[in-house]
Design a protein around this motif. Structure first.
Motif, PDB file in Angstrom:
ATOM      1  N   THR A 192       0.677  -0.976   0.306  1.00 17.85           N
ATOM      2  CA  THR A 192      -0.062   0.305   0.360  1.00 17.85           C
ATOM      3  C   THR A 192       0.764   1.629  -0.448  1.00 17.85           C
ATOM      4  O   THR A 192       0.108   1.795  -0.575  1.00 17.85           O
ATOM      5  N   ASP A 248       0.776   3.838  -2.970  1.00 20.69           N
ATOM      6  CA  ASP A 248       0.569   5.443  -2.837  1.00 20.69           C
ATOM      7  C   ASP A 248       2.004   6.310  -3.115  1.00 20.69           C
ATOM      8  O   ASP A 248       1.657   7.507  -3.143  1.00 20.69           O
ATOM      9  N   GLN A 305       1.875   6.675  -6.623  1.00 20.24           N
ATOM     10  CA  GLN A 305       1.224   8.243  -6.922  1.00 20.24           C
ATOM     11  C   GLN A 305       1.243   9.575  -6.775  1.00 20.24           C
ATOM     12  O   GLN A 305       1.461  10.484  -7.270  1.00 20.24           O
ATOM     13  N   ARG A 309       3.492   5.523   5.781  1.00 19.25           N
ATOM     14  CA  ARG A 309       1.859   5.555   4.829  1.00 19.25           C
ATOM     15  C   ARG A 309       1.371   6.357   5.339  1.00 19.25           C
ATOM     16  O   ARG A 309       0.256   7.189   4.070  1.00 19.25           O
ATOM     17  N   ALA A 357       0.416   9.269   2.566  1.00 14.12           N
ATOM     18  CA  ALA A 357      -1.291   9.889   2.465  1.00 14.12           C
ATOM     19  C   ALA A 357      -1.942  11.138   2.283  1.00 14.12           C
ATOM     20  O   ALA A 357      -3.292  11.675   2.031  1.00 14.12           O
ATOM     21  N   VAL A 406      -0.735  12.672  -0.307  1.00 13.14           N
ATOM     22  CA  VAL A 406      -1.482  12.648  -1.521  1.00 13.14           C
ATOM     23  C   VAL A 406      -3.035  13.592  -1.419  1.00 13.14           C
ATOM     24  O   VAL A 406      -3.506  13.640  -2.834  1.00 13.14           O
TER      25      VAL A 406
END
Length: 80
Positions: A9, A13, A16, A67, A71, A74
């Motif tokens: 994950t 991410d 991205q 993460r 996040a 993002v």
């Protein structure tokens, strides 16, 4: 949560975020402030990961830490 799932994950991410930043730079909408922020975030995240290890943390905690940072990137970059 399984380590491999968290790591996968994180990788998705991060890709991205890289894509969003490259698109901003390629289209000329990326600012010097964004590039400076990108570099300083990486240095800060590495220092925080080191601190987690010094406190007796493990790889799962470091991946979860990264993460949360990715996040947030993002979220921030997708609103531009």
């Amino acid at each position: 949560m399984l380590f491999w799932y968290s790591a996968l994950t994180l990788m998705a991410d991060a890709l991205q975020v890289i894509d969003m930043r490259f698109r901003q730079i390629a289209t000329g909408t990326g600012t010097a402030d964004e590039i400076f922020l990108m570099v300083t975030e990486k240095l800060d995240a590495a220092a925080e990961a080191r601190a987690i290890l010094f406190r007796g943390g493990d790889c799962d905690q470091i991946v979860d830490h990264y993460r949360r940072i990715v996040a947030a990137n993002v979220e921030r970059l997708s609103t531009r």
